[in-house]
Design a protein around this motif. Structure first.
Motif, PDB file in Angstrom:
ATOM      1  N   ASP A  77       2.441  -5.389   8.459  1.00 57.77           N
ATOM      2  CA  ASP A  77       2.649  -3.950   8.310  1.00 57.77           C
ATOM      3  C   ASP A  77       2.238  -3.591   6.883  1.00 57.77           C
ATOM      4  O   ASP A  77       1.156  -3.920   6.471  1.00 57.77           O
ATOM      5  N   GLU A  78       3.121  -2.969   6.119  1.00 55.85           N
ATOM      6  CA  GLU A  78       2.708  -2.615   4.763  1.00 55.85           C
ATOM      7  C   GLU A  78       3.279  -3.546   3.715  1.00 55.85           C
ATOM      8  O   GLU A  78       3.145  -3.299   2.529  1.00 55.85           O
ATOM      9  N   ARG A  79       3.902  -4.618   4.174  1.00 55.89           N
ATOM     10  CA  ARG A  79       4.523  -5.508   3.202  1.00 55.89           C
ATOM     11  C   ARG A  79       3.671  -6.743   2.926  1.00 55.89           C
ATOM     12  O   ARG A  79       2.974  -7.237   3.797  1.00 55.89           O
ATOM     13  N   ALA A  80       3.745  -7.215   1.691  1.00 61.44           N
ATOM     14  CA  ALA A  80       3.134  -8.498   1.349  1.00 61.44           C
ATOM     15  C   ALA A  80       4.258  -9.526   1.425  1.00 61.44           C
ATOM     16  O   ALA A  80       5.216  -9.455   0.664  1.00 61.44           O
ATOM     17  N   LEU A  81       4.166 -10.432   2.391  1.00 64.32           N
ATOM     18  CA  LEU A  81       5.282 -11.370   2.623  1.00 64.32           C
ATOM     19  C   LEU A  81       5.141 -12.645   1.822  1.00 64.32           C
ATOM     20  O   LEU A  81       6.117 -13.327   1.549  1.00 64.32           O
TER      21      LEU A  81
END
Lengths: 273, 212
Positions: B121-125
Motif C-alpha cells: 500500500d503506501e507503507r515502506a515495510l
C-alpha cells in the motif's frame, strides 16, 4: 516568470502580439539545434537528495548547499549546509549532471539523512523551497509512497511547471504508487541498458516518459570515490543534464516546450535516430 | 467490524507467526537461488524504534542474524528504505553507506549487493537484499524487474507477519477484545467437538448475535 501579465483565460484579437514567442521555432528540431555547443552555462540545476560532496573530481564546485529538516511543527532551512553528502547518492546524481552540462550552476537541497521517520514531509518541504527559488531544473531521484502527500506534491509539480521549473523525477520499476514521478507536469525517467549517456528514448506508453542510461553507470561517490551503480536514480540525472544543456542554449523554453524538444531529439524519434 | 475486532478473531484462528516467518524464509531462499547469490535477507522496519530488524536470512550465518537491529538510516538498506528506490551496487566496499561494522557483526561482508524497498500500500515495510551475485555476469534490467517482483511477494509476507503479531498481541493482552480472541481460539481447537460443547457454544453465540 514573465514580468508582464499575459492574458490568462482568453486571448482578445488585439493581444495576439503580446504572446509572441521570443524565438522562431525551427522547421526541424535537431540535437544540434537543441544543445549543440551548449555547456550548461546559465542553467540552474537543483539536486534534491542526500547532499552533494563539493569539490569531488566528477562534480566540481557546488554553488549552494541547503539542508531541510523538521523539528516539531517547524521547518528548518539551513542555507549553509556543511554536512556534504550523508550517503553518496546526491553526489552520484550531481556527477552525472555535470558530466553532461559541465558549466551548469549546481545547488544541493538535502532532504535525506535524518532517518526514516518524517522523510516524506521533509521531501515535500524541500521541493517547495526549491520551487520558490525558481531553479530551471530540479532532479528528484526519490519518491514517496505516502498518499497524504500526493495532492500537495501534485500541486507543487504543477506550480513548478507553470513557473518554468522542470521537475525530473525517477520512476519506479515496481508496481507501486509513488509520487511525484507519476504526474504529467514532471518528466519521469526509467532506465535502458545502453552505455551512451546521450542515448535516451521517448516512451509512448507513459507514465514513464523517457528511458535514459541507468545500468552499470560509473558515478561519483563520497570521499572522491567512484562506484558502478544501477537504478533509475542514475537514469534521472542524465535527462536532467540534457535538459540543462537545452535550457542553457534556449532559456526561453517553457517546460511544455522543453518536453517537446526532448521528445523530438530522442533516440527513437526524429533527429536523435 | 473494527480492525481490532478482526485482529482479535483472527488471533484465535490464525497459526503462530512461525508460518509467516517460514514464508519469508522461503522467499529469501528462492531469491538467493534464482540470482545465484551467496546470501539474501529481509529486514523489517520497526517504526516505533526507527530501526531495521533482520527477519529472515539465507546464508551460512542465517540463524545468528535473525533479530539483529540497527538504525533505520544506516547502510544501504536504510537509504533504500528512505528513498524508496531500488539500488544495485557492484562494489559496496567503496561505498560509505555500506556500514562495514554492521556487515561484520552479521558475520558476512559482501562485495556487491542489490537492495529493494518492500512497499505495501503506501507503507515502506522493510528491505530485501541479495548479496554477492556472480561477478562474471553482467547485471540486466530484467533482473532488476525480477527483484521488484520478489520484493512485492516479500512485502505481502511481511504485512501478514505484522498482522499476525498484532493479532497475537490482542490474544495475549488484557484488552476488551482478548476474550473474543480466546473464544475464537477455543472454537478453532475443538473442531472435532467430541463432547458437543463446541456446538453448544456456537448456539450460544448465535443467540448472542441476535441480542446484539
Amino acid at each position: 516568470m514573465s514580468e508582464e501579465e499575459l492574458p490568462a483565460w482568453s486571448l482578445p484579437a488585439a493581444s495576439v502580439e503580446s504572446i509572441k514567442l521570443p524565438e522562431e521555432w525551427p522547421g526541424e528540431i535537431t540535437r544540434e539545434w537543441a544543445w549543440g555547443e551548449a555547456t550548461g552555462a546559465g542553467a540552474r540545476v537543483c539536486v534534491l537528495d542526500s547532499g552533494i560532496e563539493g569539490g569531488h573530481p566528477m562534480v566540481g564546485e557546488v554553488q549552494q548547499s541547503v539542508a531541510i529538516s523538521i523539528e516539531g511543527n517547524e521547518v528548518i532551512i539551513d542555507d549553509e549546509d556543511t554536512e556534504g553528502d550523508l550517503c553518496g547518492h546526491g553526489t552520484a546524481c550531481a556527477g552525472v549532471i555535470r558530466s553532461l552540462a559541465p558549466e551548469c550552476e549546481l545547488v544541493s537541497v538535502r532532504v535525506l539523512g535524518a532517518g526514516y521517520t518524517g522523510s516524506g514531509a521533509v521531501l515535500l518541504e524541500g521541493l517547495k523551497w526549491a520551487i520558490e527559488q525558481g531553479y530551471d531544473v530540479i532532479n528528484m531521484s526519490l519518491s514517496t509512497t505516502k498518499q497524504k502527500f500526493a495532492s500537495l506534491l501534485h500541486e507543487l509539480a504543477d506550480t513548478a511547471y507553470f513557473r518554468r521549473t522542470m521537475l525530473v523525477a525517477s520512476a519506479h520499476n515496481m508496481p507501486v504508487e509513488s509520487y511525484p514521478w507519476r504526474f504529467s507536469s514532471v518528466i519521469s525517467v526509467g532506465s535502458h541498458e545502453g552505455s551512451d549517456p546521450l542515448e535516451y528514448y521517448y516512451n509512448p506508453a507513459p507514465p514513464v516518459e523517457f528511458f535514459a542510461r541507468g545500468l552499470d553507470v560509473e558515478v561519483a561517490w563520497n570521499g572522491g570515490g567512484r562506484l558502478v551503480c544501477t537504478g533509475n536514480s542514475f537514469a534521472t540525472p542524465h535527462i536532467a543534464g540534457i535538459a540543462a544543456l537545452v535550457l542553457s542554449k534556449h532559456p526561453e523554453l517553457t517546460p511544455f516546450q522543453l518536453k517537446s524538444v526532448l521528445y523530438l531529439a530522442a533516440t527513437n524519434v526524429g533527429s536523435g535516430k | 467490524m473494527s480492525d481490532d475486532f478482526r485482529a482479535a478473531v483472527a488471533a484465535g484462528v490464525l497459526g503462530s507467526e512461525d508460518q509467516f516467518r517460514a514464508l519469508l524464509q522461503s522467499i529469501v531462499d528462492v531469491a538467493r537461488a534464482i540470482f545465484k547469490a551467496k546470501a539474501s535477507s529481509i529486514l523489517l522496519l520497526d517504526e516505533e524504534a526507527d530501526e531495521l530488524v533482520f527477519e529472515a536470512a539465507a546464508d551460512e550465518a542465517s540463524e545468528s542474524l535473525i533479530g539483529k537491529r540497527f538504525p533505520s538510516s544506516t547502510g544501504i538498506a536504510g537509504f533504500v528504505l528512505v528513498s524508496r528506490q531500488p539500488l544495485v551496487i557492484e562494489d559496496v566496499l567503496k561505498d560509505p553507506r555500506f556500514s562495514r561494522e554492521t556487515a561484520e557483526s552479521t558475520g558476512f561482508v559482501p562485495k556487491g549487493l542489490m537492495a529493494v524497498p518492500l512497499l505495501h500500500d503506501e507503507r515502506a515495510l522493510g528491505v530485501l537484499e541479495v548479496l554477492d551475485r556472480p561477478q562474471d555476469t553482467r547485471f540486466t534490467l530484467a533482473e532488476m524487474d525480477l527483484l521488484g517482483l520478489f520484493a512485492n511477494q516479500a512485502a505481502i509476507a511481511l504485512d501478514l507477519l505484522q498482522r499476525a503479531r498484532r493479532a497475537q498481541a490482542a490474544l495475549a493482552g488484557e484488552g476488551d477484545l482478548a476474550v473474543v480472541a480466546r473464544v475464537a481460539e477455543a472454537l478453532e481447537h475443538q473442531r472435532d467437538d467430541e463432547d458437543g460443547s463446541r456446538a453448544a457454544a456456537l448456539r450460544l453465540l448465535a443467540e448472542l448475535e441476535k441480542l446484539l
